[in-house]
Design an enzyme around this catalytic site. Structure first.
Site, PDB file in Angstrom:
ATOM      1  N   THR A  52      -7.991   6.740  -6.462  1.00  0.00           N
ATOM      2  CA  THR A  52      -7.170   6.959  -7.648  1.00  0.00           C
ATOM      3  C   THR A  52      -7.778   6.510  -8.968  1.00  0.00           C
ATOM      4  O   THR A  52      -8.745   5.769  -9.033  1.00  0.00           O
ATOM      5  CB  THR A  52      -5.749   6.358  -7.544  1.00  0.00           C
ATOM      6  OG1 THR A  52      -5.817   4.950  -7.678  1.00  0.00           O
ATOM      7  CG2 THR A  52      -5.086   6.705  -6.252  1.00  0.00           C
ATOM      8  N   SER A  73       2.659   7.706  -0.691  1.00  0.00           N
ATOM      9  CA  SER A  73       1.642   7.224  -1.618  1.00  0.00           C
ATOM     10  C   SER A  73       1.956   5.791  -2.042  1.00  0.00           C
ATOM     11  O   SER A  73       3.088   5.331  -1.901  1.00  0.00           O
ATOM     12  CB  SER A  73       1.601   8.123  -2.859  1.00  0.00           C
ATOM     13  OG  SER A  73       0.759   7.595  -3.861  1.00  0.00           O
ATOM     14  N   SER A  74       0.941   5.122  -2.576  1.00  0.00           N
ATOM     15  CA  SER A  74       1.147   3.805  -3.188  1.00  0.00           C
ATOM     16  C   SER A  74       1.022   3.865  -4.703  1.00  0.00           C
ATOM     17  O   SER A  74       1.139   2.831  -5.367  1.00  0.00           O
ATOM     18  CB  SER A  74       0.119   2.805  -2.646  1.00  0.00           C
ATOM     19  OG  SER A  74       0.271   2.619  -1.269  1.00  0.00           O
ATOM     20  N   ASP A 103      -3.196  10.010   4.265  1.00  0.00           N
ATOM     21  CA  ASP A 103      -2.139   9.089   3.842  1.00  0.00           C
ATOM     22  C   ASP A 103      -0.909   9.196   4.741  1.00  0.00           C
ATOM     23  O   ASP A 103       0.007   8.379   4.645  1.00  0.00           O
ATOM     24  CB  ASP A 103      -1.744   9.347   2.388  1.00  0.00           C
ATOM     25  CG  ASP A 103      -2.607   8.569   1.408  1.00  0.00           C
ATOM     26  OD1 ASP A 103      -3.404   7.729   1.855  1.00  0.00           O
ATOM     27  OD2 ASP A 103      -2.484   8.806   0.188  1.00  0.00           O
ATOM     28  N   GLY A 124      -6.411   1.798  -6.461  1.00  0.00           N
ATOM     29  CA  GLY A 124      -6.625   0.739  -5.496  1.00  0.00           C
ATOM     30  C   GLY A 124      -5.928   0.893  -4.164  1.00  0.00           C
ATOM     31  O   GLY A 124      -5.688  -0.114  -3.483  1.00  0.00           O
ATOM     32  N   GLY A 125      -5.554   2.127  -3.759  1.00  0.00           N
ATOM     33  CA  GLY A 125      -4.878   2.289  -2.479  1.00  0.00           C
ATOM     34  C   GLY A 125      -3.582   1.496  -2.441  1.00  0.00           C
ATOM     35  O   GLY A 125      -2.873   1.383  -3.435  1.00  0.00           O
TER      36      GLY A 125
END
Length: 604
Positions: A415, A487-488, A462, A510-511
């Site tokens: 991201t 998603s995060s 994901d 950053g996941g």
């Protein structure tokens, strides 16, 4: 006011930026002269000063992208106009993080209305819950699932930006692509971070197109400063600029994407032309939560887990007795980190149990806000004691259990984040992604046959690779046809809880760590009363319902020892966030960019 129609009707605007609108005829495209700006000298930790601005601000992960957004704002564009220009440049200069082959979440405020634009990828129609299982019924190794066509979801970025521009744009669509097209044609200097990631990646070279474009004949990564031209991407962007999203989702570009995915020699995927043609972005209701009785923190609802999990953690901390000294020597104290880790375990246990695409999964107790209800948070906070709880179990919001299996832990990556406030007070926070660095490691030339192109996402990883537990219970976030993966991403806008005025825009890559990085910055900005830059600078820390991980070399040994004495498993890692933030101040606007990456804040 600049008129909103396909082409500007004037060939000159008396602006300090040179906006050359040679598009007085429909068959010619506008050009925007870009003053060359070189990216920062190195990846790693580079101290940032913070930036004081008055009228408008753009915070982005690369100086070239930020400058493109600034020029659009200076030419009278809106925050959404600037975001489109920024994102198109980001896809060129930091292809490892985001681009037109991926998706995004965009949170937008126009002074009256708050919109959550969902450009998340979707699973192809032919996808099913077993697509990441080996012949023995066990989940594929993560990287085996990532590399190739299998994990490529239907990209949503372009169509979502087009929809947002239709509602919030001021400049013509075509003008917004000029900076990226010119950079792609003229070339840009490979940045230290791009070089470093190219050199470290073990899989991008497996794609012949990517190997010949990003690497030299001896297999080494293009060096820092190498002028990289991308004529294939320039041609794709020119088509989108002229014809809108249809130039991406149909025709030669779409056919090239599908061919790249389905014809992969080792790991083909299931993407079809019909998947691309039927993709639709969604305009969702933002999820807002009052915090500390003063701040209205707004973010994305599911399929993002970011806002729910972030505000669960902060809400659980708010239920605990006030900690007199959360910071020691400008770092989070051991006692604060203990509390935070325990709160994070509880929140991530709920995340693994409940959060998924709301079109496929009902929220607990019939409302996602049940996870943030004060009574539920109080009940969960009572589980936080003086010692580590080990691994937390999910709660039961509203007292109504759901028959899901918790999702097993698996990797998350990727991201880039953009924050913008324009001169009219419109604000946005947008986080975009291709998931892992360089996505599925597939470079599509859009059918042009020219060098370069854009990378395709691997967002389907994901989803839970293991769709059911040993008892056969389904995981909420398993793969299903047409579903959006959890998603995060946590694009966040903060408002004054009393008068509703905008206070800040922020977010990070950053996941799953995005949740912690953005939460840390909120803590720094508000209860700890730091400015945006100092809040971003704070050492990073994470817990995903397991070990507590602290940013390497940023905490004294005594902090690690104190946590271990309370029963925590503690480790250290680089934790390279890429935070961007813009806050309102009495002087105007103040922006911060993460010292761990190449981002900057520009404006006026």
């Amino acid at each position: 006011m600049i008129p909103r129609h396909p082409w500007l009707q004037r060939c000159a605007l008396g602006l300090s930026v040179t906006l050359l609108l040679t598009a007085c005829a429909r068959d010619r495209e506008p050009t925007l002269e870009i003053r060359p700006i070189q990216p920062e000298a190195a990846s790693g930790y580079q101290a940032k000063p913070g930036w004081q601005l008055q009228r408008y601000a753009v915070a982005a992960a690369n100086p070239l992208a930020a400058e493109a957004g600034r020029q659009i704002l200076q030419a009278g564009g809106s925050a959404v106009d600037a975001a489109i220009a920024v994102q198109m440049v980001l896809g060129l200069v930091e292809p490892q993080s985001s681009g037109i082959g991926g998706g995004a979440f965009l949170l937008h405020w126009n002074g009256q209305r708050l919109d959550a634009w969902d450009g998340r990828e979707t699973a192809p129609a032919d996808a099913d819950e077993e697509m990441f299982l080996n012949s023995d019924g066990q989940p594929m190794a993560f990287i085996d699932a990532v590399v190739g066509g299998r994990a490529v979801g239907v990209p949503g970025l372009v169509k979502m930006l087009e929809a947002a521009h239709r509602s919030h744009g001021r400049l013509p669509w075509a003008v917004l692509f000029v900076p990226a097209i010119e950079l792609a044609e003229q070339g840009f200097a490979v940045s230290p971070r791009l070089h470093q990631l190219l050199a470290a990646d073990a899989h991008l070279r497996r794609d012949p197109a990517a190997a010949s474009f990003y690497y030299r004949a001896d297999g080494s990564a293009l060096p820092v400063g190498h002028r990289l031209r991308n004529p294939a991407l320039a041609q794709v962007l020119r088509g989108i600029a002229r014809h809108g999203s249809a130039a991406f989702y149909t025709g030669a570009v779409a056919q090239a994407m599908v061919g790249k995915v389905r014809q992969h020699p080792d790991n083909p995927g299931r993407l079809q032309l019909a998947d691309l043609q039927r993709y639709q972005p969604l305009r969702r209701e933002a999820l807002c939560q009052l915090w500390l009785a003063q701040y209205r923190v707004c973010g994305f609802p599911p399929p993002s887990s970011g806002q729910l999990t972030q505000m669960q953690i902060l809400g659980l901390l708010e239920q605990l007795p006030v900690l007199e000294q959360p910071l020691e020597d400008s770092r989070p104290s051991a006692e604060f980190l203990h509390r935070y880790s325990e709160a994070a375990k509880l929140a991530f246990a709920d995340r693994a149990q409940y959060i998924a695409d709301p079109a496929f999964v009902a929220p607990p107790a019939g409302d996602w806000r049940s996870l943030l209800a004060p009574a539920y948070l109080k009940q969960r906070a009572a589980l936080i004691g003086d010692r580590s709880m080990g691994t937390a179990r999910h709660g039961v919001p509203g007292g109504v259990p759901l028959a899901w299996a918790p999702q097993a832990a698996q990797e998350e990556y990727g991201t880039s984040h953009i924050s913008i406030v324009d001169a009219a007070g419109n604000a946005l926070a947008m986080t975009s992604s291709v998931e892992q660095a360089f996505g599925a490691r597939l470079l599509s030339d859009g059918g042009s046959g020219l060098p370069g192109g854009f990378l395709l996402n691997n967002q389907l990883t994901d989803f839970a690779l293991a769709p059911r537990d040993s008892e056969g219970r389904p995981v909420a976030n398993r793969v299903e046809s047409g579903k959006r993966p959890r998603s995060s991403m946590s694009p966040t806008l903060v408002f004054d809880g009393m008068n509703g005025g905008l206070l800040a825009s922020l977010g990070s890559p950053g996941g799953a760590g995005i949740i912690h990085f953005t939460g840390k910055t909120l803590l720094g900005l508000y209860p700890w009363q730091l400015d945006a830059q100092r809040a971003i600078d704070l050492p990073n820390f994470t817990n995903f319902n397991g070990p507590t991980v602290l940013e390497k070399d940023r905490f004294p040994p005594s902090t690690l020892e104190a946590l271990r004495a309370q029963g925590h498993e503690v480790g250290e890692s680089e934790l390279p966030s890429g935070l961007q933030a813009i806050q309102r101040t009495p002087e105007g606007l103040f922006g911060g960019a993460d010292p761990r990456r190449e981002g900057v804040v520009v404006g006026e």
